[in-house]
Design a protein around this motif. Structure first.
Motif, short mmCIF file in Angstrom:
data_model
loop_
_atom_site.label_atom_id
_atom_site.label_comp_id
_atom_site.label_asym_id
_atom_site.label_seq_id
_atom_site.Cartn_x
_atom_site.Cartn_y
_atom_site.Cartn_z
N MET A 1 -56.69 -39.25 -132.23
CA MET A 1 -58.08 -38.93 -132.42
C MET A 1 -58.38 -38.99 -133.92
O MET A 1 -57.68 -38.36 -134.71
N GLU A 2 -59.39 -39.74 -134.29
CA GLU A 2 -59.73 -39.87 -135.70
C GLU A 2 -60.65 -38.74 -136.13
O GLU A 2 -61.41 -38.20 -135.33
N SER A 3 -60.57 -38.39 -137.41
CA SER A 3 -61.42 -37.35 -137.95
C SER A 3 -62.88 -37.79 -137.95
O SER A 3 -63.19 -38.98 -138.07
N TYR A 4 -63.76 -36.83 -137.82
CA TYR A 4 -65.20 -37.09 -137.84
C TYR A 4 -65.62 -37.57 -139.23
O TYR A 4 -65.21 -37.01 -140.24
N VAL A 5 -66.41 -38.61 -139.27
CA VAL A 5 -66.97 -39.12 -140.53
C VAL A 5 -68.47 -38.86 -140.47
O VAL A 5 -69.18 -39.46 -139.65
N ARG A 61 -55.54 -32.26 -127.20
CA ARG A 61 -55.22 -33.62 -126.73
C ARG A 61 -54.65 -33.58 -125.31
O ARG A 61 -55.01 -34.41 -124.47
#
Length: 71
Positions: A1-5, A61
Motif C-alpha cells: 500500500m502506497e502512502s497518501y500523496v 493489510r
C-alpha cells in the motif's frame, strides 16, 4: 500500500491563478464537514490517540486481504 500523496494546497493554486477565493474539493474535502458517524468514531478512539500507528500496517493489510481478496 502506497502512502497518501495530498493534492495541491489552496495557497499554491491561489499563487498560480492569482485569485483569492477558492473552494477546494479535489482531495476528499467536504463542504458539509464530517459525518456524525465519523465524529462518533473519532470520539470513541480519543483515549487511544497517543498510540503510534503500526508502520507496515500488517493487521490492516491482513483484514483488507481477507475481506476483498479471498473468494
Amino acid at each position: 500500500m502506497e502512502s497518501y500523496v495530498p493534492g495541491r494546497s489552496i495557497e499554491d493554486v491561489q499563487k498560480e491563478f492569482g485569485t483569492k477565493k477558492w473552494i477546494k474539493l479535489a482531495s476528499n474535502e467536504n463542504l458539509l464537514g464530517p459525518s456524525p458517524k465519523a465524529i462518533a468514531a473519532i470520539q470513541k478512539e480519543l483515549p487511544n490517540i497517543y498510540f503510534y500507528p503500526e508502520g507496515p500496517c500488517t493487521v490492516l493489510r491482513q483484514a483488507l486481504a481477507e475481506k476483498f481478496c479471498t473468494p
